[in-house]
Design a protein around this motif. Structure first.
Motif, mmCIF file in Angstrom:
data_model
loop_
_atom_site.group_PDB
_atom_site.id
_atom_site.type_symbol
_atom_site.label_atom_id
_atom_site.label_comp_id
_atom_site.label_asym_id
_atom_site.label_seq_id
_atom_site.Cartn_x
_atom_site.Cartn_y
_atom_site.Cartn_z
ATOM 1 N N ILE A 278 -26.446 16.721 17.387
ATOM 2 C CA ILE A 278 -26.568 18.174 16.591
ATOM 3 C C ILE A 278 -25.864 18.668 17.829
ATOM 4 C CG2 ILE A 278 -27.155 19.980 15.414
ATOM 5 C CD1 ILE A 278 -28.839 18.163 13.667
ATOM 6 N N ASP A 279 -26.539 18.775 18.850
ATOM 7 C CA ASP A 279 -26.690 19.640 20.094
ATOM 8 C C ASP A 279 -25.233 19.327 21.176
ATOM 9 O OD1 ASP A 279 -28.651 20.933 19.245
ATOM 10 O OD2 ASP A 279 -29.883 20.185 20.617
ATOM 11 N N ASP B 37 -18.662 10.877 12.219
ATOM 12 C CA ASP B 37 -19.174 11.318 10.778
ATOM 13 C C ASP B 37 -20.500 11.581 10.555
ATOM 14 O OD1 ASP B 37 -16.479 11.088 10.149
ATOM 15 O OD2 ASP B 37 -16.892 8.914 9.145
ATOM 16 N N ILE B 38 -21.481 10.719 11.493
ATOM 17 C CA ILE B 38 -22.863 11.141 11.252
ATOM 18 C C ILE B 38 -23.271 12.313 11.850
ATOM 19 C CG2 ILE B 38 -25.118 10.072 12.221
ATOM 20 C CD1 ILE B 38 -24.163 7.348 11.931
ATOM 21 N N THR B 39 -22.414 12.702 13.111
ATOM 22 C CA THR B 39 -22.726 13.876 13.719
ATOM 23 C C THR B 39 -22.459 15.272 12.791
ATOM 24 O OG1 THR B 39 -22.723 12.758 15.928
ATOM 25 C CG2 THR B 39 -22.722 15.266 15.839
ATOM 26 N N THR B 40 -21.177 15.013 12.169
ATOM 27 C CA THR B 40 -20.919 16.078 11.313
ATOM 28 C C THR B 40 -21.482 16.238 10.194
ATOM 29 O OG1 THR B 40 -18.759 15.107 12.004
ATOM 30 C CG2 THR B 40 -18.538 16.815 10.147
ATOM 31 N N SER B 41 -22.156 14.977 9.664
ATOM 32 C CA SER B 41 -22.871 15.188 8.360
ATOM 33 C C SER B 41 -24.484 15.886 8.712
ATOM 34 C CB SER B 41 -23.386 13.657 7.967
ATOM 35 O OG SER B 41 -24.325 13.719 7.028
ATOM 36 N N LEU B 42 -24.785 15.633 9.966
ATOM 37 C CA LEU B 42 -26.170 16.119 10.412
ATOM 38 C C LEU B 42 -25.793 17.717 10.822
ATOM 39 C CD1 LEU B 42 -27.354 13.355 12.987
ATOM 40 C CD2 LEU B 42 -28.698 14.184 10.751
ATOM 41 N N ARG B 43 -24.722 18.161 11.230
ATOM 42 C CA ARG B 43 -24.534 19.432 11.650
ATOM 43 C C ARG B 43 -24.641 20.251 10.135
ATOM 44 N NH1 ARG B 43 -20.297 18.087 16.203
ATOM 45 N NH2 ARG B 43 -21.979 17.858 17.873
ATOM 46 N N LEU C 89 -26.001 19.203 7.310
ATOM 47 C CA LEU C 89 -27.309 19.446 6.750
ATOM 48 C C LEU C 89 -28.334 20.342 7.423
ATOM 49 C CD1 LEU C 89 -27.881 15.400 6.489
ATOM 50 C CD2 LEU C 89 -27.838 16.921 4.532
ATOM 51 N N ASN C 90 -28.090 20.658 8.835
ATOM 52 C CA ASN C 90 -28.775 21.570 9.732
ATOM 53 C C ASN C 90 -28.518 22.877 9.354
ATOM 54 O OD1 ASN C 90 -30.919 21.737 11.598
ATOM 55 N ND2 ASN C 90 -29.413 22.130 13.247
#
Length: 758
Positions: A555-556, A563-569, A571-572
């Motif tokens: 995220i940071d 895709d995973i990072t975009t999804s996590l951002r 969600l966060n």
């Protein structure tokens, strides 16, 4: 499953009383009180009569289960004989004969028949059947009728090669067994019939006896009844009258002028005190009677009788008698709420420094302590394995390996998803789903995804392991999971609620494998407003199993945009909005700091302790789990208004907050408690520059003021509110691998959406 039955040539322990080969036949009381002896590997070739089994079944479910297990154990050669259905051993009850006497006679008739039956067999050596009974009258009658009969003690003491078995004899209150001092300390317990009359006419109150961990001369009785939970204080040895923690007792209230205030004195039963030094107790009791103001006095009573004993085997240590060669010693339980227990043993020197298990047999009126007997040695005190075993036994955590019967309901390996499984499921394997858990987690219950829709809204999914697909209602696997209720985590291992094949493999939502899930999917605005909610059984393929730290790094990171990072951002960002909304509604943040153990990779001993650092990603996962639980609660309540399994957290009564308010006041701070929101806000402001840890301390103290959250059935209550989460409705859906309640909720939800017919 029947056991192996009796051996044709019984090879039991050698007895000096009965050197020839023999079978044993115990009566009901012997089986009830001496089950520890009968379970010992030394005792084999025993006939258990149907008459005895039926009586035991009525009188003690735990003993009945234990004897059934012994009968099915092939090495023990126990045989259950259906004497009530055999033409030569069935007898009618005679006129004027009570059922107890009739059963004793049935037992004697069966022994006689068995002996005659064995005489008729052409064996080299004549085999005898010996009646074991501790009932004097029954033994006398048997001997008159020509039957060989011994008491349990006579027989066990005659086993030449096994003197250690004597320690496992339950001590029964025969005249010979009474403690030497004849002085009566306690008043007699009233018989059950008198207690029941007294409770009906409100002369006595019935309740659960809760001993005080810090003061052995004080206890409270939680009175059973409608509405408000009432507590009665019991103070002093004679008023406690031999009740033991968790017994169901009858209490008589004392007149108001004898009421006392709860004492804040710490009193532990003195190791060095002589066994019957009752005068010393009286001095200690007087020290409890502080000059309390009238407002502090509480209803006070005395125990007049025991309605139900809740004795279990207790773990602890032997306090060896100072007297040389003594056979009587005191046992000190690990649980301070349990009184010390007097046992007889010849092995005191070997048992010193060991953790042992002892069972209580009785508590005579003239004995300062209950009498009991040695059951088992667990191992050396301080040894990691031994102490772990003590922890599990003392907290009644079922931890034996799963039985074959349970394991037989697991799917056959290699396992794969079939066409049949696909029928009522959505294929969500194309979604970018990932899981975020603590490091080393193998029982992954939940995974998440977030993607942008063409209309500018977001689709968010919480995917939970579909455990109820593998655990079908009512089978042995289901019953065992229900009995365990939850997975128990220890510092170096966990005791699973479901077998490892499910918990760490087939149900665990690991990355890059197809797994069955139960999905809760929302359409949300970018401002986290829910527009649509749907539930579906699904198939997912997680793209990554991340730790909280790894997810936070993604995220940071400034240069990661997969895709995973975009999804996590996504969600966060949504989680922060959801959290703020909850807190504005008055949700409490009380969490005490959690700790993590660092283990030595070779010895598996804990070598360091560290406070878990909570990252944003911890909070992110928590927000979506809470949201899924709330959404599922609404759905199952909508569908089953009378039968939904929900969870609520009652608001604490104002008096619960007294210690918190007082503690804050001592540091010049004000804590408001008129609503959850007021409490949350005043905790946020409770800072002291000179004492940075104060806020954490106050939050831990606030947790202590809370009521217990409870599961309930929606048709049996009308207040659903969850105080701590400030939510009008709540349930548990997100952890079915480690919590049985969630499996029930999964079954309800599956029926609600037509995905399963359980």
């Amino acid at each position: 499953v029947p056991g192996a039955g009796l051996e044709a040539q019984p090879s039991g322990a050698a007895s000096s009383l009965c050197p020839e080969p023999h079978y044993l036949l115990p009566d009901t009381n012997l089986l009830l009180h001496q089950i520890d002896i009968l379970e010992d590997p030394v005792i084999r070739n025993v006939i258990i009569l149907q008459t005895v089994l039926q009586e035991v079944r009525h009188r003690s479910a735990p003993v009945y289960k234990r004897i059934k297990d012994v009968i099915t154990n092939k090495e023990k050669h126990f045989y259950a004989f259906t004497n009530e259905h055999h033409k030569d051993t069935y007898i009618e009850q005679e006129q004027g004969e009570n059922s107890n006497d009739r059963n004793d006679r049935a037992i004697r008739v069966a022994v006689k028949w068995y002996n005659e039956h064995l005489q008729g067999l052409q064996t080299e050596e004549k085999i005898r059947v010996i009646l074991l009974t501790n009932d004097r009258k029954n033994k006398e009658r048997a001997v008159e009728e020509g039957i060989t009969a011994y008491t349990c003690e006579e027989y066990i003491k005659s086993l030449i090669a096994n003197p250690e078995l004597v320690d496992r004899l339950a001590s029964l209150n025969d005249e010979g067994n009474e403690i030497e001092t004849g002085r009566i300390i306690f008043s007699e317990h009233l018989p059950l019939s008198k207690l029941q009359q007294g409770i009906k006419s409100n002369l006595y109150l019935q309740g659960t006896f809760r001993a005080n961990r810090d003061n052995y001369l004080e206890a409270t009785v939680w009175v059973h009844g409608d509405g408000e939970q009432k507590e009665v204080i019991i103070q002093g040895l004679r008023n406690l009258n031999r009740a033991v923690h968790e017994d169901i007792v009858a209490v008589e209230l004392l007149p108001k002028n004898a009421w006392v205030a709860p004492s804040f004195v710490v009193l532990h039963d003195d190791e060095n005190q002589t066994e019957d030094d009752v005068e010393q107790e009286e001095e200690k009791e007087n020290s409890l009677k502080s000059s309390a103001s009238n407002s502090m006095l509480r209803p006070t009573g005395r125990v007049v009788g025991i309605i139900k004993r809740n004795w279990r085997p207790f773990c602890g240590m032997l306090s060896k008698s100072q007297i040389k060669e003594a056979r009587r010693h005191l046992f000190t339980p690990a649980d301070r709420r349990i009184p010390r227990i007097r046992i007889e043993t010849r092995q005191a020197s070997t048992l010193e420094g060991q953790r042992i298990i002892v069972a209580i047999d009785g508590w005579p009126r003239n004995s300062r302590y209950p009498n009991g007997h040695f059951v088992k040695n667990l191992g050396a005190a301080g040894d990691k394995e031994t102490e772990t075993e003590v922890l599990l036994l003392e907290h009644d955590v079922p931890h034996q390996p799963f039985s074959q019967a349970v394991l037989s309901f697991l799917p056959q390996m290699p396992w794969s998803i079939t066409k049949q499984d696909m029928k009522c499921r959505e294929d969500l394997r194309h979604l970018c789903v990932c899981s975020v858990d603590p490091p080393g987690c193998t029982d992954i219950d939940d995974a998440l995804h977030c993607r942008e829709l063409e209309n500018g809204n977001l689709e968010v999914g919480v995917h939970i392991a579909d455990v109820s697909h593998f655990i079908r209602p009512g089978n042995a696997l289901d019953q065992e999971s229900a009995k365990r209720g939850t997975t128990v985590y220890l510092c170096e291992k966990r005791i699973d609620m479901v077998p490892e094949l499910l918990s760490s493999n087939l149900c665990s939502l690991r990355s890059n494998v197809d797994r069955l899930a139960f999905s809760c999917i929302w359409e949300m605005t970018p401002n986290a407003e829910i527009l649509k909610t749907r539930f579906t059984k699904s198939i997912i393929n997680s793209k990554a199993s991340l730790t909280y730290a790894e997810a936070q790094m993604k995220i940071d990171s400034t240069n990661m945009n997969d895709d995973i990072t975009t999804s996590l951002r996504g969600l966060n960002r949504l989680a922060k909005i959801l959290k703020k909304r909850r807190i504005d509604n008055g949700a409490l943040t009380l969490s005490s700091p959690e700790v993590r153990f660092h283990m030595d990779s070779e010895t598996h001993d804990p070598i360091d302790l560290q406070t878990k650092e909570l990252k944003e990603t911890n909070s992110m996962v928590e927000e979506f789990m809470l949201l899924a639980n709330v959404s599922v609660a609404q759905k199952i309540y909508e569908e089953f208004s009378e039968h939904a399994l929900l969870r609520k957290h009652p608001a604490p009564p104002p008096s619960n907050y007294d210690i918190l308010v007082k503690a804050a006041k001592s540091k010049g701070l004000e804590i408001k408690t008129d609503s959850a929101k007021a409490l949350a806000d005043s905790l946020d402001c409770a800072e002291s520059p000179s004492f940075p840890y104060l806020n954490t301390l106050l939050r831990i103290l606030a947790t202590r003021c809370m009521m217990q959250a409870v599961y309930f059935c929606s048709g049996m209550d009308n207040d659903f509110h969850h105080y701590g989460l400030a939510s009008p409705i709540y349930t548990h859906f997100t952890s079915p691998i480690r919590r049985y309640a969630d499996i029930i909720v999964h079954r309800l939800l599956a029926v609600a959406i037509g995905a399963d017919c359980t």
